[in-house]
Design a protein around this motif. Structure first.
Motif, PDB file in Angstrom:
ATOM      1  N   VAL A  20       0.863  -1.177   0.000  1.00  0.00           N
ATOM      2  CA  VAL A  20       0.000   0.000   0.000  1.00  0.00           C
ATOM      3  C   VAL A  20       0.900   1.227   0.000  1.00  0.00           C
ATOM      4  O   VAL A  20       1.940   1.238   0.669  1.00  0.00           O
ATOM      5  CB  VAL A  20      -0.922   0.014   1.249  1.00  0.00           C
ATOM      6  N   ALA A  21       0.502   2.274  -0.725  1.00  0.00           N
ATOM      7  CA  ALA A  21       1.234   3.537  -0.691  1.00  0.00           C
ATOM      8  C   ALA A  21       0.869   4.255   0.602  1.00  0.00           C
ATOM      9  O   ALA A  21      -0.186   4.889   0.712  1.00  0.00           O
ATOM     10  CB  ALA A  21       0.882   4.395  -1.896  1.00  0.00           C
ATOM     11  N   VAL A  22       1.731   4.152   1.592  1.00  0.00           N
ATOM     12  CA  VAL A  22       1.455   4.730   2.906  1.00  0.00           C
ATOM     13  C   VAL A  22       2.728   5.351   3.462  1.00  0.00           C
ATOM     14  O   VAL A  22       3.818   4.781   3.345  1.00  0.00           O
ATOM     15  CB  VAL A  22       0.883   3.661   3.876  1.00  0.00           C
ATOM     16  N   THR A  23       2.592   6.529   4.045  1.00  0.00           N
ATOM     17  CA  THR A  23       3.676   7.181   4.766  1.00  0.00           C
ATOM     18  C   THR A  23       3.419   7.025   6.254  1.00  0.00           C
ATOM     19  O   THR A  23       2.303   7.278   6.721  1.00  0.00           O
ATOM     20  CB  THR A  23       3.751   8.673   4.414  1.00  0.00           C
ATOM     21  N   ALA A  59     -10.641  25.148   9.617  1.00  0.00           N
ATOM     22  CA  ALA A  59     -11.294  24.110   8.833  1.00  0.00           C
ATOM     23  C   ALA A  59     -10.409  23.671   7.666  1.00  0.00           C
ATOM     24  O   ALA A  59     -10.906  23.110   6.697  1.00  0.00           O
ATOM     25  CB  ALA A  59     -12.641  24.601   8.307  1.00  0.00           C
ATOM     26  N   ALA A  60      -9.108  23.931   7.764  1.00  0.00           N
ATOM     27  CA  ALA A  60      -8.193  23.490   6.718  1.00  0.00           C
ATOM     28  C   ALA A  60      -8.253  21.976   6.588  1.00  0.00           C
ATOM     29  O   ALA A  60      -8.352  21.263   7.580  1.00  0.00           O
ATOM     30  CB  ALA A  60      -6.772  23.931   7.036  1.00  0.00           C
ATOM     31  N   ARG A  61      -8.168  21.502   5.374  1.00  0.00           N
ATOM     32  CA  ARG A  61      -8.385  20.081   5.130  1.00  0.00           C
ATOM     33  C   ARG A  61      -7.309  19.523   4.215  1.00  0.00           C
ATOM     34  O   ARG A  61      -6.682  20.240   3.452  1.00  0.00           O
ATOM     35  CB  ARG A  61      -9.782  19.869   4.534  1.00  0.00           C
ATOM     36  N   PHE A  62      -7.136  18.213   4.312  1.00  0.00           N
ATOM     37  CA  PHE A  62      -6.111  17.530   3.533  1.00  0.00           C
ATOM     38  C   PHE A  62      -6.536  17.356   2.081  1.00  0.00           C
ATOM     39  O   PHE A  62      -7.710  17.096   1.778  1.00  0.00           O
ATOM     40  CB  PHE A  62      -5.843  16.149   4.126  1.00  0.00           C
ATOM     41  N   TYR A  63      -5.554  17.461   1.186  1.00  0.00           N
ATOM     42  CA  TYR A  63      -5.710  17.085  -0.223  1.00  0.00           C
ATOM     43  C   TYR A  63      -4.633  16.058  -0.542  1.00  0.00           C
ATOM     44  O   TYR A  63      -3.466  16.226  -0.187  1.00  0.00           O
ATOM     45  CB  TYR A  63      -5.530  18.298  -1.146  1.00  0.00           C
ATOM     46  N   ILE A  64      -5.028  14.973  -1.222  1.00  0.00           N
ATOM     47  CA  ILE A  64      -4.099  13.944  -1.672  1.00  0.00           C
ATOM     48  C   ILE A  64      -4.467  13.579  -3.107  1.00  0.00           C
ATOM     49  O   ILE A  64      -5.636  13.342  -3.413  1.00  0.00           O
ATOM     50  CB  ILE A  64      -4.165  12.683  -0.789  1.00  0.00           C
ATOM     51  N   ARG A  65      -3.475  13.559  -3.961  1.00  0.00           N
ATOM     52  CA  ARG A  65      -3.674  13.190  -5.365  1.00  0.00           C
ATOM     53  C   ARG A  65      -4.791  14.005  -6.014  1.00  0.00           C
ATOM     54  O   ARG A  65      -5.637  13.487  -6.742  1.00  0.00           O
ATOM     55  CB  ARG A  65      -3.941  11.691  -5.501  1.00  0.00           C
ATOM     56  N   GLY A  66      -4.804  15.316  -5.706  1.00  0.00           N
ATOM     57  CA  GLY A  66      -5.756  16.223  -6.348  1.00  0.00           C
ATOM     58  C   GLY A  66      -7.146  16.192  -5.785  1.00  0.00           C
ATOM     59  O   GLY A  66      -8.049  16.831  -6.338  1.00  0.00           O
ATOM     60  N   VAL A 105      -0.415   8.129   6.551  1.00  0.00           N
ATOM     61  CA  VAL A 105      -1.084   8.796   5.441  1.00  0.00           C
ATOM     62  C   VAL A 105      -1.224   7.780   4.318  1.00  0.00           C
ATOM     63  O   VAL A 105      -0.230   7.381   3.699  1.00  0.00           O
ATOM     64  CB  VAL A 105      -0.300  10.030   4.968  1.00  0.00           C
ATOM     65  N   LEU A 106      -2.454   7.333   4.085  1.00  0.00           N
ATOM     66  CA  LEU A 106      -2.754   6.356   3.046  1.00  0.00           C
ATOM     67  C   LEU A 106      -3.166   7.106   1.792  1.00  0.00           C
ATOM     68  O   LEU A 106      -4.089   7.935   1.833  1.00  0.00           O
ATOM     69  CB  LEU A 106      -3.881   5.418   3.488  1.00  0.00           C
ATOM     70  N   ASN A 119     -11.862   8.875  -1.545  1.00  0.00           N
ATOM     71  CA  ASN A 119     -11.299   8.681  -2.879  1.00  0.00           C
ATOM     72  C   ASN A 119      -9.883   9.217  -2.991  1.00  0.00           C
ATOM     73  O   ASN A 119      -9.112   8.799  -3.844  1.00  0.00           O
ATOM     74  CB  ASN A 119     -12.189   9.354  -3.930  1.00  0.00           C
ATOM     75  N   GLY A 120      -9.522  10.175  -2.156  1.00  0.00           N
ATOM     76  CA  GLY A 120      -8.165  10.702  -2.189  1.00  0.00           C
ATOM     77  C   GLY A 120      -7.216   9.948  -1.277  1.00  0.00           C
ATOM     78  O   GLY A 120      -6.060   9.724  -1.616  1.00  0.00           O
ATOM     79  N   GLY A 121      -7.722   9.532  -0.119  1.00  0.00           N
ATOM     80  CA  GLY A 121      -6.881   8.812   0.825  1.00  0.00           C
ATOM     81  C   GLY A 121      -7.411   8.971   2.239  1.00  0.00           C
ATOM     82  O   GLY A 121      -8.539   9.429   2.460  1.00  0.00           O
TER      83      GLY A 121
END
Length: 747
Positions: A20-23, A59-66, A105-106, A119-121
């Motif tokens: 799995v792509a995970v940090t 309310a800042a939020r994570f973005y992964i892969r767009g 972080v998946l 859908n992003g992670g």
């Protein structure tokens, strides 16, 4: 570079052996890399971004892969989990990073085990658990802008079967955006605490009970105007109530002044902007081992109150008001404004897992339930926002009610020595309900001029019942198929394909009698390799991932004018394709450790067909904007951390560290063909830290100094791009140079 154990597949596995792509970032790494907030995680994680926006920094939020989430009640594409409980997206991403054992972080669609909307992670946070030994830590930091940060945690065994851990943090900092006409913006004022009880009456049963709380408030974030288009409402001023309208002044003059001020000085006289939040979280995890199977029940109750509001431009001209704090608009309407979010979320997940006696097949199956209700009875107007744009003032009521149920199953079978096949599926049923109501005034919000403006309702509808209620059920499936091969003792190769599903919903700023947007679907393919190399004092890891994804009905944000009001809605942008490469490398070269993460991203919407009227692609007023760039998805991002350990005694050491991060140009508005100014320029930032470990031979005592943004660069984190709508574009800048010292005692 020890063997980090992760739970990316809901069971314990080595980071280098999980396909799995995970940090994975451990507690020590959080300290070493000066990761004090969720935003700092981006420097150590390929492809991860944080974006403050219309709802403020809290309310800042994570973005992964767009993929992430924008304005309104659209479900997040990156879900934050704390102690295996999914958090409400309103502030969830920035919650509970203190006293953490591991952050994972998946990346990519979590179609099965973390499947709802992810859908992003997913960002999975595991708190430090109490053991049977008394131990803990205390930490004090002080820096410029009167920064003070106090942290602490302690484990206390109560009996042979019961232990407790208490932890907390208090943070204060003056604002770094100075205000000529009021309180300085971008200050910090937060407190958090946690109580973790672990009861283990036998080897086969464990019960973990956690209560965590957080309180935050600030004066708001500075939004620095950088563009105001001629011929748009931005060049016409909004006067204060009772004063005549003045044309040809306002933001045009403010823009000239702001260019002279620079990015760290504003002139914002209004007093009704700011941010505040209250989060209380209760979780209980009961684990029972029965022979070769383990039964786990995970319950979460989260109470959240959030009131984020900000000026679209931090200027003297009162051009665009959007707030949940009392101000002249709601007073003139005769209403009280309540917090934007007052939500109670209850979740429960029950799963059973196990493996065969020969260890060749392991499996997990479970069921998930989510119940989320707002404060306030549906059917009654409860004001949650006061706003003014394009000379129309309004007070609105937006209440969201959610139900979600899902079942899932996944198994991994070793089909040959070193070769494993994983297959899993999930089915989700969502029910979403939105109440939206609006009272509007076309007389600049003057008293007695507010009338009902909810779609389909008469203007003379009483304020108490000026609401529409929209209900819709959605359901779909997700899956995971994975083939991994342990090609050598230190080399893992894998290929995966997944399908993710994200629920549809309704816009909380209504645009019609049925403001519906449809579910989003994503299928992807991922190729990966994980390699551990070297021996002795020269060794390291190298992890690579390539992905390609196909989106259908992708949910994106669109700036529109409805009933003479500027607003941002969620819409379906048709199809899109994404590609990317992610690299993580970590190496020891004697006393030198170097960690590198890099991400390349390419995303594109499908072209519009010849007949735009029949199109499902991303349109605004019939204009093809499918050339837009994905939000918060730089083409290139790179982070490098180097640490060098200089021993000066049996345990004492001096450890200098440098961290470098850069990213390329990044869009912060989805329809950036029309809003062509809405790009944050690429930037580079350098952080430095110097640590003295085991000071004067005192084991567990360390003293460190830090400088963040060493060269004091004025870099743009995000922004508010409304150039094609009302004529304005504002930048949100990252922190200036900050520095200080930290004293830490581990006992």
């Amino acid at each position: 570079l020890g063997d980090i154990v992760v739970t990316a597949r809901r069971r314990e596995e080595s980071l280098q052996k999980v396909p799995v792509a995970v940090t994975a970032i451990t507690s020590d790494m959080l300290t070493q890399r000066s990761i004090r907030s969720a935003a700092d995680l981006a420097n150590s994680t390929p492809g991860l971004q944080m974006q403050p926006g219309l709802e403020g920094r809290q309310a800042a939020r994570f973005y992964i892969r767009g993929q992430g989430v924008g304005f309104g009640n659209a479900p997040p594409s990156v879900v934050t989990y704390f102690s295996e409980v999914p958090l409400d997206p309103n502030g969830g991403a920035t919650f509970a990073l203190n006293d953490v054992a591991l952050v994972q972080v998946l990346r990519g669609p979590q179609g099965t085990l973390f499947g709802r909307n992810a859908n992003g992670g997913a960002v999975v946070i595991a708190p430090k658990a109490p053991g049977q030994t008394t131990e803990g830590f205390a930490e004090l930091s002080y820096g410029n802008y009167n920064y003070i940060d106090i942290k602490g945690g302690v484990t206390l065994p109560i009996s042979s079967t019961l232990s407790a851990r208490f932890s907390g943090t208090l943070t204060r900092r003056d604002g770094y955006t100075r205000n000529l006409s009021g309180k300085d913006f971008d200050n910090l004022h937060s407190s958090s605490w946690r109580v973790f009880l672990r009861w283990q009456p036998s080897d086969s049963f464990t019960d973990d009970l956690i209560y965590a709380g957080q309180r935050t408030k600030s004066n708001g974030l500075g939004t620095i105007i950088v563009a105001a288009r001629p011929g748009t409402p931005a060049i016409t001023a909004y006067p204060l109530p009772g004063l005549p309208l003045v044309v040809g002044t306002g933001l045009g003059n403010d823009l000239i002044s702001q260019r002279a001020y620079g990015p760290r000085l504003i002139n914002e006289p209004a007093t009704y902007f700011g941010e505040s939040s209250k989060i209380d979280l209760f979780t209980n995890t009961a684990t029972l081992k029965l022979g070769g199977a383990t039964i786990k029940n995970i319950t979460g109750v989260e109470l959240i109150t959030a009131c984020p509001s900000l000026p679209v431009t931090s200027t003297q001209t009162n051009f665009f008001v959007s707030t949940c704090f009392d101000n002249y608009l709601n007073v003139n309407a005769g209403l009280k404004v309540h917090p934007t979010t007052e939500q109670k979320q209850i979740t429960n997940e029950t799963n059973i897992s196990g493996e065969t006696a020969d260890g060749r097949f392991d499996w997990i199956a479970g069921a998930f339930f989510l119940w989320s209700d707002p404060k306030g009875r549906l059917g009654t107007f409860r004001s949650t926002r006061a706003a003014k744009s394009l000379f129309v003032a309004n007070v609105s009521s937006a209440l969201q009610k959610d139900r979600s149920q899902a079942v899932y199953v996944q198994g991994t079978y070793e089909i040959a020595p070193g070769l494993k096949l994983t297959a899993g599926g999930r089915y989700t049923w969502d029910q979403r309900t939105l109440q939206f109501g609006q009272l509007a005034s076309s007389a600049n919000g003057a008293p007695g001029t507010f009338v009902c403006a909810s779609p389909g309702l008469a203007a003379n509808t009483p304020a108490a019942t000026c609401v529409n209620i929209f209900r819709k059920s959605f359901s779909d499936y997700g899956y995971t198929f994975n083939l991994d091969w342990q090609a050598a003792d230190r080399l893992l190769l894998y290929v995966s394909t997944r399908r993710g599903y994200k629920s549809g919903g309704f816009n909380s700023t209504s645009t019609s009698a049925a403001p519906l947007y449809n579910p989003e679907l994503l299928e992807d393919v991922e190729l990966g390799a994980k390699w551990r190399w070297g021996s002795g004092s020269v060794n390291g890891t190298l992890n690579l991932a390539y992905f390609h994804g196909w989106y259908d009905q992708i949910q994106q944000q669109l700036s529109v004018v409805v009933n003479n009001q500027a607003t941002v809605i969620t819409t379906n942008a048709g199809g899109a394709n994404i590609d990317g490469v992610e690299v993580e490398a970590n190496g020891n070269f004697g006393n030198l450790n170097v960690a590198v993460n890099y991400a390349y991203f390419s995303g594109r919407y499908n072209d519009c067909p010849a007949n735009p009227a029949a199109s499902k692609c991303f349109l605004d007023s019939g204009i093809d904007v499918t050339k837009s760039k994905f939000v918060s998805a730089p083409k290139n991002s790179l982070g490098v951390t180097a640490r060098y350990t200089i021993p000066i005694g049996d345990t004492e050491a001096i450890v200098p560290q440098i961290n470098y991060y850069t990213r390329s140009t990044t869009a912060f508005a989805a329809d950036n063909v029309l809003n062509y100014e809405s790009f944050a320029p690429g930037y580079q930032v350098v952080n430095a830290r110097l640590e003295w470990q085991d000071v004067m031979g005192r084991k567990g005592l360390s003293l460190s100094g830090f400088i963040n943004n060493l060269f004091d660069r004025d870099y743009v984190q995000s922004g508010i791009g409304l150039g094609g709508l009302i004529g304005t574009t504002s930048f949100i800048y990252g922190e200036p140079r900050t520095y200080g010292a930290t004293l830490n005692w581990q006992f």
